[in-house]
Design an enzyme around this catalytic site. Structure first.
Site, PDB file in Angstrom:
ATOM      1  N   GLN A  46       0.581  -1.039   0.150  1.00  0.00           N
ATOM      2  CA  GLN A  46      -0.020   0.008  -0.104  1.00  0.00           C
ATOM      3  C   GLN A  46       0.776   1.122   0.096  1.00  0.00           C
ATOM      4  O   GLN A  46       0.535   2.299  -0.666  1.00  0.00           O
ATOM      5  CB  GLN A  46      -0.717   0.125   1.322  1.00  0.00           C
ATOM      6  CG  GLN A  46      -2.044  -0.533   1.558  1.00  0.00           C
ATOM      7  CD  GLN A  46      -2.604   0.309   2.512  1.00  0.00           C
ATOM      8  OE1 GLN A  46      -3.569   1.036   2.266  1.00  0.00           O
ATOM      9  NE2 GLN A  46      -2.381   0.107   3.692  1.00  0.00           N
ATOM     10  N   ILE A  47       1.827   1.298   0.976  1.00  0.00           N
ATOM     11  CA  ILE A  47       2.517   2.530   0.991  1.00  0.00           C
ATOM     12  C   ILE A  47       3.341   2.724  -0.097  1.00  0.00           C
ATOM     13  O   ILE A  47       3.415   3.799  -0.801  1.00  0.00           O
ATOM     14  CB  ILE A  47       3.456   2.584   2.349  1.00  0.00           C
ATOM     15  CG1 ILE A  47       2.584   2.476   3.617  1.00  0.00           C
ATOM     16  CG2 ILE A  47       4.403   3.776   2.285  1.00  0.00           C
ATOM     17  CD1 ILE A  47       3.390   2.594   4.844  1.00  0.00           C
TER      18      ILE A  47
ATOM     19  N   ARG B  28       2.211  -8.630  20.656  1.00  0.00           N
ATOM     20  CA  ARG B  28       3.215  -7.681  20.199  1.00  0.00           C
ATOM     21  C   ARG B  28       4.793  -8.251  20.249  1.00  0.00           C
ATOM     22  O   ARG B  28       5.445  -7.971  19.426  1.00  0.00           O
ATOM     23  CB  ARG B  28       3.481  -6.310  21.126  1.00  0.00           C
ATOM     24  CG  ARG B  28       4.090  -5.247  20.391  1.00  0.00           C
ATOM     25  CD  ARG B  28       3.875  -3.860  21.233  1.00  0.00           C
ATOM     26  NE  ARG B  28       4.878  -2.751  20.771  1.00  0.00           N
ATOM     27  CZ  ARG B  28       4.678  -2.356  19.817  1.00  0.00           C
ATOM     28  NH1 ARG B  28       3.710  -2.431  18.838  1.00  0.00           N
ATOM     29  NH2 ARG B  28       5.572  -1.397  19.381  1.00  0.00           N
TER      30      ARG B  28
ATOM     31  N   GLN C 121      17.970  -7.842   6.548  1.00  0.00           N
ATOM     32  CA  GLN C 121      18.152  -6.996   5.685  1.00  0.00           C
ATOM     33  C   GLN C 121      19.250  -5.796   6.230  1.00  0.00           C
ATOM     34  O   GLN C 121      20.158  -5.388   5.280  1.00  0.00           O
ATOM     35  CB  GLN C 121      16.976  -6.209   5.676  1.00  0.00           C
ATOM     36  CG  GLN C 121      15.851  -6.737   4.928  1.00  0.00           C
ATOM     37  CD  GLN C 121      14.414  -6.136   4.762  1.00  0.00           C
ATOM     38  OE1 GLN C 121      14.244  -4.985   5.483  1.00  0.00           O
ATOM     39  NE2 GLN C 121      13.624  -6.628   3.843  1.00  0.00           N
TER      40      GLN C 121
ATOM     41  N   GLY D 244       8.564   0.225   8.386  1.00  0.00           N
ATOM     42  CA  GLY D 244       7.834  -1.005   8.629  1.00  0.00           C
ATOM     43  C   GLY D 244       7.866  -1.120  10.254  1.00  0.00           C
ATOM     44  O   GLY D 244       8.902  -0.905  11.032  1.00  0.00           O
ATOM     45  N   ASN D 245       6.750  -1.352  10.777  1.00  0.00           N
ATOM     46  CA  ASN D 245       6.469  -1.513  12.246  1.00  0.00           C
ATOM     47  C   ASN D 245       6.899  -2.767  12.864  1.00  0.00           C
ATOM     48  O   ASN D 245       6.732  -3.935  12.355  1.00  0.00           O
ATOM     49  CB  ASN D 245       5.164  -1.170  12.641  1.00  0.00           C
ATOM     50  CG  ASN D 245       5.103   0.202  12.718  1.00  0.00           C
ATOM     51  OD1 ASN D 245       5.868   1.181  13.010  1.00  0.00           O
ATOM     52  ND2 ASN D 245       3.660   0.762  12.117  1.00  0.00           N
TER      53      ASN D 245
ATOM     54  N   ASP E  69       3.730  11.201  12.655  1.00  0.00           N
ATOM     55  CA  ASP E  69       3.027  11.604  13.936  1.00  0.00           C
ATOM     56  C   ASP E  69       3.334  13.133  14.064  1.00  0.00           C
ATOM     57  O   ASP E  69       2.494  13.861  14.484  1.00  0.00           O
ATOM     58  CB  ASP E  69       3.891  11.001  14.951  1.00  0.00           C
ATOM     59  CG  ASP E  69       3.846   9.486  15.017  1.00  0.00           C
ATOM     60  OD1 ASP E  69       2.727   8.847  14.651  1.00  0.00           O
ATOM     61  OD2 ASP E  69       4.751   8.762  14.704  1.00  0.00           O
TER      62      ASP E  69
ATOM     63  N   ARG F   8       0.831  14.810  11.807  1.00  0.00           N
ATOM     64  CA  ARG F   8      -0.493  14.550  12.248  1.00  0.00           C
ATOM     65  C   ARG F   8      -0.751  15.770  13.463  1.00  0.00           C
ATOM     66  O   ARG F   8      -1.675  16.379  13.315  1.00  0.00           O
ATOM     67  CB  ARG F   8      -0.585  13.224  12.740  1.00  0.00           C
ATOM     68  CG  ARG F   8      -0.881  12.203  11.829  1.00  0.00           C
ATOM     69  CD  ARG F   8      -0.904  10.901  12.495  1.00  0.00           C
ATOM     70  NE  ARG F   8      -1.141   9.791  11.486  1.00  0.00           N
ATOM     71  CZ  ARG F   8      -0.939   8.470  11.563  1.00  0.00           C
ATOM     72  NH1 ARG F   8      -0.615   8.072  12.561  1.00  0.00           N
ATOM     73  NH2 ARG F   8      -1.292   7.551  10.899  1.00  0.00           N
TER      74      ARG F   8
ATOM     75  N   HIS G  36       7.468   5.316  17.755  1.00  0.00           N
ATOM     76  CA  HIS G  36       6.516   5.319  16.864  1.00  0.00           C
ATOM     77  C   HIS G  36       5.122   4.299  17.389  1.00  0.00           C
ATOM     78  O   HIS G  36       4.953   3.443  16.748  1.00  0.00           O
ATOM     79  CB  HIS G  36       6.564   5.110  15.512  1.00  0.00           C
ATOM     80  CG  HIS G  36       5.233   4.855  14.439  1.00  0.00           C
ATOM     81  ND1 HIS G  36       4.648   6.015  14.315  1.00  0.00           N
ATOM     82  CD2 HIS G  36       4.885   3.820  13.845  1.00  0.00           C
ATOM     83  CE1 HIS G  36       3.384   5.841  13.276  1.00  0.00           C
ATOM     84  NE2 HIS G  36       3.838   4.479  13.273  1.00  0.00           N
TER      85      HIS G  36
HETATM   86  P1  NAX Z   1       1.121  -3.814   3.080  1.00  0.00           P
HETATM   87  O1  NAX Z   1       1.040  -5.149   3.739  1.00  0.00           O
HETATM   88  O2  NAX Z   1       0.251  -3.349   2.200  1.00  0.00           O
HETATM   89  O3  NAX Z   1       2.589  -3.813   2.325  1.00  0.00           O
HETATM   90  C1  NAX Z   1       3.805  -4.358   2.818  1.00  0.00           C
HETATM   91  C2  NAX Z   1       4.669  -5.205   1.761  1.00  0.00           C
HETATM   92  O4  NAX Z   1       5.789  -5.589   2.146  1.00  0.00           O
HETATM   93  C3  NAX Z   1       3.956  -6.257   0.801  1.00  0.00           C
HETATM   94  O5  NAX Z   1       3.724  -6.198  -0.352  1.00  0.00           O
HETATM   95  C4  NAX Z   1       4.562  -7.513   1.384  1.00  0.00           C
HETATM   96  O6  NAX Z   1       4.968  -8.526   0.481  1.00  0.00           O
HETATM   97  C5  NAX Z   1       6.333  -6.880   1.696  1.00  0.00           C
HETATM   98  N1  NAX Z   1       7.146  -7.403   2.249  1.00  0.00           N
HETATM   99  C6  NAX Z   1       6.941  -7.811   3.629  1.00  0.00           C
HETATM  100  N2  NAX Z   1       8.118  -8.678   4.001  1.00  0.00           N
HETATM  101  C7  NAX Z   1       9.056  -8.124   3.198  1.00  0.00           C
HETATM  102  C8  NAX Z   1      10.608  -8.518   3.087  1.00  0.00           C
HETATM  103  N3  NAX Z   1      11.078  -9.281   4.034  1.00  0.00           N
HETATM  104  N4  NAX Z   1      11.112  -7.980   2.083  1.00  0.00           N
HETATM  105  C9  NAX Z   1      10.491  -7.156   1.011  1.00  0.00           C
HETATM  106  N5  NAX Z   1       9.229  -6.848   1.032  1.00  0.00           N
HETATM  107  C10 NAX Z   1       8.500  -7.384   2.207  1.00  0.00           C
HETATM  108  O7  NAX Z   1       1.809  -2.890   4.139  1.00  0.00           O
HETATM  109  P2  NAX Z   1       1.668  -1.035   4.102  1.00  0.00           P
HETATM  110  O8  NAX Z   1       0.441  -0.539   4.319  1.00  0.00           O
HETATM  111  O9  NAX Z   1       2.709  -0.807   2.975  1.00  0.00           O
HETATM  112  O10 NAX Z   1       2.683  -0.967   5.642  1.00  0.00           O
HETATM  113  C11 NAX Z   1       4.084  -1.250   5.453  1.00  0.00           C
HETATM  114  C12 NAX Z   1       4.594  -1.165   6.802  1.00  0.00           C
HETATM  115  O11 NAX Z   1       4.529   0.377   7.420  1.00  0.00           O
HETATM  116  C13 NAX Z   1       3.735  -1.766   8.087  1.00  0.00           C
HETATM  117  O12 NAX Z   1       4.675  -2.406   8.843  1.00  0.00           O
HETATM  118  C14 NAX Z   1       3.094  -0.703   8.929  1.00  0.00           C
HETATM  119  O13 NAX Z   1       2.807  -1.118   9.948  1.00  0.00           O
HETATM  120  C15 NAX Z   1       4.028   0.317   8.636  1.00  0.00           C
HETATM  121  N6  NAX Z   1       3.599   1.620   9.022  1.00  0.00           N
HETATM  122  C16 NAX Z   1       4.362   2.466   9.471  1.00  0.00           C
HETATM  123  C17 NAX Z   1       3.912   3.760   9.953  1.00  0.00           C
HETATM  124  C18 NAX Z   1       4.986   4.774  10.388  1.00  0.00           C
HETATM  125  O14 NAX Z   1       4.756   6.050  10.628  1.00  0.00           O
HETATM  126  N7  NAX Z   1       6.387   4.300  10.933  1.00  0.00           N
HETATM  127  C19 NAX Z   1       2.743   4.321   9.398  1.00  0.00           C
HETATM  128  C20 NAX Z   1       2.091   3.572   8.118  1.00  0.00           C
HETATM  129  C21 NAX Z   1       2.384   2.146   8.247  1.00  0.00           C
HETATM  130  O15 NAX Z   1       1.390   1.703   9.334  1.00  0.00           O
END
Ligand code: NAX
Length: 327
Positions: free
Chosen positions: A15-16, A100, A114, A132-133, A161, A164, A189
């Site tokens: 998504q992101i 968690r 990584q 990534g969280n 944050d 926001r 975060h």
């Molecule tokens: P999505 O689930 O839409 O996309 C994540 C993508 O990462 C998937 O396509 C998956 O196949 C891929 N992926 C997983 N493991 C991987 C790896 N080892 N190597 C390469 N690709 C891999 O999630 P999305 O909404 O894009 O969010 C991504 C991350 O951002 C999540 O962990 C989410 O919690 C975190 N966020 C962090 C925020 C922040 O402010 N720090 C805010 C937004 C978001 O919630």
């Protein structure tokens, strides 16, 4: 022509990623005259790689003048090769009923690998930003695996944050949000992070005076910012994506802009009470492109100290939960 910046993005088909890649390729992150090469990394799963191909087709179809190449891969050694910036967005989401601690461990394994590979194959000036969280703990794990790259090359994103909080203060005061300055994020975060309104200003005056509603600042304001992610999921059925991508653009662009003042998750913010080994959000000033220094000297009142103590404790606890993965 300037040498292209190689930008590795993990989770590129997520998504992101779908919001982020187009902003990078359009020049929003590194400037309109800076060529970029996108190195897009996904998991070795057919559906993910197929989706990534689709995203790459759309990037082609944008005909961005500064996009000088794309690499699509499920191999971290290829994805991070010579990368100047590695944007670690991909992570395992928290599933139903998942603790968690399990989330920390599962993601810890991703960031262990990584961190090692980036250290081995990325460019000499490599910089890493983790989204990534749980972002603060993931970046700590990745950095702990690096022998060549020093911890200051690794940052966690807390900018969403900050953005926001800035927007909420502007709304409450009924002012243009560009007049809201010096609103910084301290800590993790997570809902414990502390958007410190005490030092924020609106049109040069203390935000606390302009808003003149301490109960709102200590209550609904903190709660709205802290739980914004959950509110977006409740409303949209999906987690924040465009705003997260935008925050990452801001995070990297400001780190590349000497003199920029913003909030970044960094190591060593001991003067604000954080453990020397954790990555905590704090105010920073960018120095040379890609680097920053912690802005010191913000005095904390008792309320701020108690909030920072809570988020600091959470970071220390997270560190304890992944202790076996560090180093
Ligand atoms: P999505 O689930 O839409 O996309 C994540 C993508 O990462 C998937 O396509 C998956 O196949 C891929 N992926 C997983 N493991 C991987 C790896 N080892 N190597 C390469 N690709 C891999 O999630 P999305 O909404 O894009 O969010 C991504 C991350 O951002 C999540 O962990 C989410 O919690 C975190 N966020 C962090 C925020 C922040 O402010 N720090 C805010 C937004 C978001 O919630």
């Amino acid at each position: 022509m300037k040498t292209p910046i190689r930008v590795a993005v993990t989770g590129a088909a997520g998504q992101i990623g779908y919001s982020l890649l187009f902003r990078i390729a359009s020049g929003a992150m590194f400037g309109p005259d800076q060529p970029v090469i996108l190195q897009l990394l996904e998991v070795p799963v057919e559906k993910a790689m197929k989706a990534l191909e689709g995203v790459a087709m759309e990037l082609d179809d944008c005909a961005f003048p500064q996009l000088k190449g794309m690499v699509l891969t499920d191999d971290p050694r290829v994805g991070f090769k010579d990368a100047n910036w590695s944007l670690l967005v991909g992570a395992k989401p928290r599933g139903p009923g998942m603790e968690r601690a399990d989330l920390l461990k599962d993601n810890g394994r991703i960031f262990t690998g990584q961190g090692q590979v980036i250290d081995e194959v990325a460019a000499d000036d490599a910089r890493v930003a983790v989204v990534g969280n749980p972002a603060n703990t993931n970046v700590m794990i990745a950095a702990s695996k690096a022998k060549r790259l020093t911890p200051d090359r690794f940052t966690a994103m807390v900018r969403l944050d900050q953005n926001r909080a800035q927007a909420q203060l502007a709304k409450k005061a009924g002012v243009d949000l560009t007049t809201v300055k010096d609103i910084f994020i301290y800590g993790n975060h997570s809902p414990t992070m502390f958007p410190s309104f005490t030092h924020a200003t609106i049109d040069g005056k203390p935000a606390t005076e302009v808003i003149n509603d301490q109960a709102w600042l200590e209550g609904p304001f903190l709660e709205t910012v802290g739980k914004r992610g959950a509110a977006i999921i409740a409303a949209r059925g999906l987690s924040s994506a465009a705003s997260a991508a935008n925050a990452l653009v801001d995070h990297v662009r400001d780190l590349m802009t000497p003199g920029a003042i913003h909030s970044v998750g960094v190591k060593g913010a001991t003067e604000y009470g954080f453990d020397p080994e954790v990555w905590a959000g704090v105010p920073v000033r960018s120095t040379t492109p890609g680097s920053c220094e912690i802005i010191s000297g913000y005095e904390m009142d008792a309320f701020s100290k108690s909030k920072i103590a809570a988020t600091s404790k959470e970071l220390t606890n997270e560190r304890a939960m992944v202790a076996d993965m560090l180093g």
